[in-house]
Scaffold this active site. Structure first.
Site, PDB file in Angstrom:
ATOM      1  N   ASP A  86       0.800  -1.310   0.007  1.00 37.55           N
ATOM      2  CA  ASP A  86       0.190   0.096   0.023  1.00 37.55           C
ATOM      3  C   ASP A  86       0.925   1.360   0.042  1.00 37.55           C
ATOM      4  OD1 ASP A  86      -1.913  -2.043   0.530  1.00 37.55           O
ATOM      5  OD2 ASP A  86      -3.164  -0.737   1.617  1.00 37.55           O
ATOM      6  N   ARG A 108       0.152   2.576  17.811  1.00 41.75           N
ATOM      7  CA  ARG A 108      -0.217   3.815  16.938  1.00 41.75           C
ATOM      8  C   ARG A 108       0.211   5.292  17.585  1.00 41.75           C
ATOM      9  NH1 ARG A 108       0.823   0.544  13.335  1.00 41.75           N
ATOM     10  NH2 ARG A 108      -1.223  -0.273  12.127  1.00 41.75           N
ATOM     11  N   ASP A 162      -7.222   1.962  12.101  1.00 40.74           N
ATOM     12  CA  ASP A 162      -6.222   2.761  11.853  1.00 40.74           C
ATOM     13  C   ASP A 162      -6.039   4.147  11.649  1.00 40.74           C
ATOM     14  OD1 ASP A 162      -4.337   1.109  13.387  1.00 40.74           O
ATOM     15  OD2 ASP A 162      -3.720   0.070  11.643  1.00 40.74           O
ATOM     16  N   SER A 199      -2.945  -8.999   4.371  1.00 39.57           N
ATOM     17  CA  SER A 199      -2.175  -7.770   4.709  1.00 39.57           C
ATOM     18  C   SER A 199      -1.661  -8.059   6.176  1.00 39.57           C
ATOM     19  CB  SER A 199      -2.728  -6.214   4.738  1.00 39.57           C
ATOM     20  OG  SER A 199      -4.058  -6.315   5.616  1.00 39.57           O
TER      21      SER A 199
END
Length: 414
Positions: A15, A94, A123, A179
């Site tokens: 990505d 994160r 996310d 993924s």
């Protein structure tokens, strides 16, 4: 003429490699940023790929120590868990990544930041709320929410075809269309064939943790020592480890080698979609199990109930939802340390073919547990007759409940 500098959260994967090329097509100058949060990544290869695609600069920031001390160990202190089984491995990374990315963006004079999060995932929320809290005037470019991007790349097949066309090497193939997201706490797998919740993940999907069926036949024993709820020492095989990052990595290696920490779940995303995810969360599985067990020995009953009913679920929910840099999460986090003042002691564990067994626990400083008081063979602590009054007081409202049911002509049922 460049439209300006953009700091892209770059992983080297499918990505973000495509997004990097697309941002360049749109006329932006791109700084490729990669946070080292313990993922088993070829950082040099990622740098070479980013620069080959056209990034002006590649900057990697080592966040591993900060990640353990400021995020992962506090999560162990609070026994963080989402929907009973997910130990928040992706969510926990994160805040530290967002913080580092904003620092790089400011350092490099970027007017915007960008990421590769999809428009259907959690996310995007986690990153962007962090960005806006840390730098309220920042511009965020989220390609997967822009029609000119997602209409061009309708799915992973389009991304793979574009990568092949542009000569961009990617690890993901059409034969393994899922993924992943990895850090030192875990790795996640989603999308592709995993979107059918009844599809069993292929054996070769799992990257980090040994298949429990293939794990050693001999149990691995270890001891974890805690001070104020924080892991401070790991002992195993006559070896002692005391540095926070080293403790985390060594526990991870032991758990992975013994098949501990695989889960396969369907969870509720913050955006009200259900999602199937497979996770390998070896170190947090072991550390949380040891910490929960020690609290049973040393933590006050009422403190534990308040923490478990309010602090833990709210902390976990806020982390999952991306609300780390918020006043409510700051408030919740302030409650963790006071609950851990007396969580001091040691837990002995055995890891065996995917299981974590507690062998024993002790504390040299905390005295809530008294073997003599609790013994069924000794009359100490309080008289057995004292319990008669305790039961009588507890029974007052229960009797009234029974009387009310009887007066209404209703029967209590099982």
């Amino acid at each position: 003429m460049s439209k300006g500098k953009v700091c892209l959260a770059y992983s080297g994967g499918l990505d973000t490699s495509i997004i990097l090329a697309w941002l360049l097509e749109q006329g932006y100058e791109v700084i490729a940023f990669l946070a080292n949060v313990g993922q088993e990544e070829d950082f040099k290869a990622a740098e070479e790929k980013a620069l080959k695609i056209g990034a002006t600069k590649f900057i990697s920031v080592d966040c591993r120590e900060e990640f353990v001390k400021d995020i992962l160990f506090p999560a162990v202190q609070v026994n963080a868990v989402y929907e009973d089984v997910y130990l928040l491995g992706t969510s926990l990374a994160r805040p530290v990544i967002a913080k580092a990315q904003i620092q790089v963006a400011e350092q490099e004079g970027c007017f915007a930041v960008s990421h590769g999060c999809t428009g259907k995932g959690n996310d995007q929320i986690r990153f962007e709320l962090g960005f806006y809290a840390l730098k309220p005037d920042v511009k965020v470019i989220a390609p997967w929410r822009l029609p000119e991007f997602f209409e061009r790349f309708a799915g992973r097949k389009d991304l793979l075809d574009y990568a092949a066309e542009k000569g961009i090497p990617v690890a993901q193939t059409k034969a393994k269309p899922w993924s992943t997201d990895e850090n030192q706490a875990h790795i996640s797998y989603e999308a592709g064939i995993l979107e059918d919740p009844n599809t069993t993940p292929p054996k070769d999907m799992w990257k980090l943790i040994v298949d429990p069926l293939d794990a050693p036949d001999k149990p691995q024993e270890l001891q974890l020592d805690f001070e104020k709820g924080l892991p401070v020492k790991l002992t195993y095989n006559n070896k002692t480890v005391t540095a926070p990052l080293d403790i985390f990595l060594e526990v991870s290696a032991l758990a992975r080698a013994n098949g501990v920490g695989r889960i396969d779940i369907v969870e509720d995303r913050y955006i009200n979609l259900k999602s199937r995810g497979c996770y390998e969360q070896a170190p947090l599985t072991v550390l949380r199990r040891a910490h929960v067990d020690l609290e049973g020995l040393v933590l006050d009953k009422e403190v534990r109930q308040l923490r478990d009913s309010f602090v833990t679920p709210n902390y976990s929910r806020l982390l999952y939802n991306g609300s780390y840099f918020t006043p409510e999460c700051e408030y919740i986090r302030s409650m963790i340390a006071p609950s851990q003042e007396h969580v001091n002691g040691s837990v002995r564990l055995s890891l065996y073919k995917g299981n974590v067994f507690v062998l024993g626990r002790y504390s040299n400083t905390e005295k809530l547990y008294d073997a003599t008081e609790s013994s069924m063979d000794e009359l100490t602590g309080f008289e057995p007759t004292d319990t008669t009054g305790f039961i009588a007081i507890q029974a007052i409202r229960v009797k009234k409940y029974g009387e009310a049911k009887k007066a209404a002509g209703e029967k209590l049922t099982l």
